[in-house]
Design an enzyme around this catalytic site. Structure first.
Site, mmCIF file in Angstrom:
data_model
loop_
_atom_site.group_PDB
_atom_site.id
_atom_site.type_symbol
_atom_site.label_atom_id
_atom_site.label_comp_id
_atom_site.label_asym_id
_atom_site.label_seq_id
_atom_site.Cartn_x
_atom_site.Cartn_y
_atom_site.Cartn_z
ATOM 1 N N MET A 30 0.838 -1.206 0.000
ATOM 2 C CA MET A 30 0.000 0.000 0.000
ATOM 3 C C MET A 30 0.874 1.258 0.000
ATOM 4 O O MET A 30 0.398 2.350 0.320
ATOM 5 C CB MET A 30 -0.944 0.004 1.206
ATOM 6 N N ALA A 32 4.053 4.007 0.929
ATOM 7 C CA ALA A 32 4.752 4.534 2.107
ATOM 8 C C ALA A 32 5.801 3.500 2.531
ATOM 9 O O ALA A 32 5.832 3.022 3.664
ATOM 10 C CB ALA A 32 3.790 4.864 3.248
ATOM 11 N N LEU A 33 6.642 3.169 1.567
ATOM 12 C CA LEU A 33 7.526 2.003 1.692
ATOM 13 C C LEU A 33 8.619 2.215 2.730
ATOM 14 O O LEU A 33 9.128 3.319 2.906
ATOM 15 C CB LEU A 33 8.148 1.691 0.333
ATOM 16 N N HIS A 34 8.954 1.123 3.408
ATOM 17 C CA HIS A 34 10.025 1.120 4.403
ATOM 18 C C HIS A 34 10.849 -0.155 4.208
ATOM 19 O O HIS A 34 10.581 -0.936 3.281
ATOM 20 C CB HIS A 34 9.443 1.228 5.816
ATOM 21 N N HIS A 37 9.016 -3.531 3.603
ATOM 22 C CA HIS A 37 8.618 -3.780 2.217
ATOM 23 C C HIS A 37 9.834 -4.181 1.380
ATOM 24 O O HIS A 37 9.757 -5.057 0.520
ATOM 25 C CB HIS A 37 8.014 -2.516 1.586
ATOM 26 N N GLY A 147 4.549 -10.359 4.040
ATOM 27 C CA GLY A 147 5.337 -10.294 5.266
ATOM 28 C C GLY A 147 4.694 -11.057 6.415
ATOM 29 O O GLY A 147 3.468 -11.067 6.560
ATOM 30 N N LYS A 149 4.918 -10.028 9.290
ATOM 31 C CA LYS A 149 4.391 -8.968 10.161
ATOM 32 C C LYS A 149 2.863 -9.060 10.216
ATOM 33 O O LYS A 149 2.256 -8.859 11.258
ATOM 34 C CB LYS A 149 4.849 -7.616 9.594
ATOM 35 N N ARG A 187 2.277 2.760 9.329
ATOM 36 C CA ARG A 187 1.489 3.483 10.340
ATOM 37 C C ARG A 187 2.359 4.028 11.477
ATOM 38 O O ARG A 187 1.880 4.866 12.247
ATOM 39 C CB ARG A 187 0.386 2.570 10.908
HETATM 40 P P1 AMP Z 1 1.382 -2.893 3.525
HETATM 41 O O1 AMP Z 1 1.947 -1.868 2.600
HETATM 42 O O2 AMP Z 1 1.394 -2.473 4.963
HETATM 43 O O3 AMP Z 1 0.062 -3.448 3.054
HETATM 44 O O4 AMP Z 1 2.390 -4.110 3.480
HETATM 45 C C1 AMP Z 1 2.739 -4.723 2.267
HETATM 46 C C2 AMP Z 1 3.484 -6.002 2.548
HETATM 47 O O5 AMP Z 1 4.666 -5.714 3.299
HETATM 48 C C3 AMP Z 1 2.660 -6.988 3.396
HETATM 49 O O6 AMP Z 1 2.862 -8.311 2.898
HETATM 50 C C4 AMP Z 1 3.250 -6.825 4.767
HETATM 51 O O7 AMP Z 1 3.129 -7.981 5.573
HETATM 52 C C5 AMP Z 1 4.701 -6.538 4.439
HETATM 53 N N1 AMP Z 1 5.338 -5.848 5.567
HETATM 54 C C6 AMP Z 1 4.891 -4.719 6.191
HETATM 55 N N2 AMP Z 1 5.718 -4.402 7.219
HETATM 56 C C7 AMP Z 1 6.671 -5.355 7.262
HETATM 57 C C8 AMP Z 1 7.811 -5.599 8.100
HETATM 58 N N3 AMP Z 1 8.113 -4.791 9.129
HETATM 59 N N4 AMP Z 1 8.578 -6.677 7.842
HETATM 60 C C9 AMP Z 1 8.277 -7.508 6.806
HETATM 61 N N5 AMP Z 1 7.231 -7.340 5.973
HETATM 62 C C10 AMP Z 1 6.435 -6.277 6.197
#
Ligand code: AMP
Length: 280
Positions: A30, A32-34, A37, A147, A149, A187
């Site tokens: 979604m 706001a990559l870190h 991701h 992830g 997570k 977040r």
């Molecule tokens: P999101 O953008 O939050 O929907 O996350 C996209 C993908 O990145 C999902 O599969 C999450 O589980 C994964 N993800 C988010 N945060 C982490 C993290 N700290 N470590 C590993 N994977 C992550």
């Protein structure tokens, strides 16, 4: 790196790569990559010939009371990050591209979605499985990366592809954490300085419960009670603190027998944080 905004763009690239017999990895996000991701992108880069990432803040997985409007959006920075990590294609559809007028289908996984976050975020997983089913069918990658997570989400997506015979392997990637243990999350950007100081206590409590029940598998009731107390004392409002079996997500209420994990979801001001850790 190419940027595609339509399903047709995405399909064109993927078809070309498949024709060349290249193995394709997809990383749905979604934005706001870190670094969390980027661990998914790195895993995809290591295992695949081509890496596609998607950025789509999926309105269907947010309840009306949740943070869809304020969810961080940083497309330009995300594109730079993805480019430097060696991504070949970024798919950034508009909401109308994914859900054109007349869109009427909901993909729902039962069972696994009932507890944990499913019990606290009405409709959330229906939104997730609907968009993930679409992304997987649009791209048809060899491997899609998710992830740990969001461990419940990972298990729900595995169930989805198994049940619907979607020919994509779902790879799980370990959680990336800050030095103080806080799991990286888009977040986390909502946290005030004071909340950021408190936030790592979620991981700390999950870790201490995981260690304690690994040593004394019959101490589940006492350890969860201690964990709840410590979370409350740290300043969190608690959605849940639970132990579940790793493969089935069945609740573990008295004694840890099969491989299990500790799951926690808390609120700190207006920010909801989730995390989980393996036991043993
Ligand atoms: P999101 O953008 O939050 O929907 O996350 C996209 C993908 O990145 C999902 O599969 C999450 O589980 C994964 N993800 C988010 N945060 C982490 C993290 N700290 N470590 C590993 N994977 C992550």
């Amino acid at each position: 790196m190419e940027v595609g905004r339509t399903v047709a763009d995405l399909r064109e690239h993927l078809a070309r790569w498949r024709k060349a017999d290249e193995r394709v990895g997809l990383v749905p996000t979604m934005g706001a990559l870190h670094q969390g991701h980027m661990a998914l992108v790195t895993a995809a880069r290591a295992q695949c010939d081509r890496v596609a990432a998607s950025i789509f803040v999926n309105p269907k997985q947010f309840a009306p009371t949740e943070d869809l409007g304020s969810y961080p959006r940083r497309e330009a920075a995300d594109l730079e990050t993805l480019q430097s990590a060696g991504t070949d294609l970024v798919f950034i559809p508009a909401v109308e591209e994914m859900y054109p007028p007349g869109f009427a289908t909901l993909v729902r996984v039962g069972g696994l979605t009932q507890g944990l976050c499913g019990a606290h975020r009405a409709g959330h997983f229906d939104g997730v499985t609907t968009v993930v089913a679409k992304l997987l069918l649009q791209a048809l990658p060899d491997i899609a990366y998710f992830g740990e997570k969001d461990y419940q989400q990972l298990m729900v997506v595995r169930c989805l592809v198994r049940d619907l015979d979607i020919p994509v392997y779902i790879a799980g990637v370990s959680t990336v954490r800050e030095a103080d243990g806080l799991a990286l999350s888009s977040r986390n950007a909502y946290l005030s300085l004071e909340e950021r100081r408190i936030a790592p206590n979620l991981a700390k409590v999950l870790h201490s419960v995981a260690i304690a029940v690994a040593e004394h598998p019959g101490n589940v009731v006492d350890e969860l009670a201690r964990g709840l107390r410590e979370l409350r004392d740290a300043g969190f409002e608690i959605d849940y603190l639970e132990i579940r079996e790793e493969d089935t997500l069945s609740p573990v209420t008295t004694r840890v027998a099969a491989r299990s994990r500790v799951f926690g979801a808390v609120r700190l001001g207006k920010t909801r944080l989730i995390d989980n850790m393996p036991i043993g």
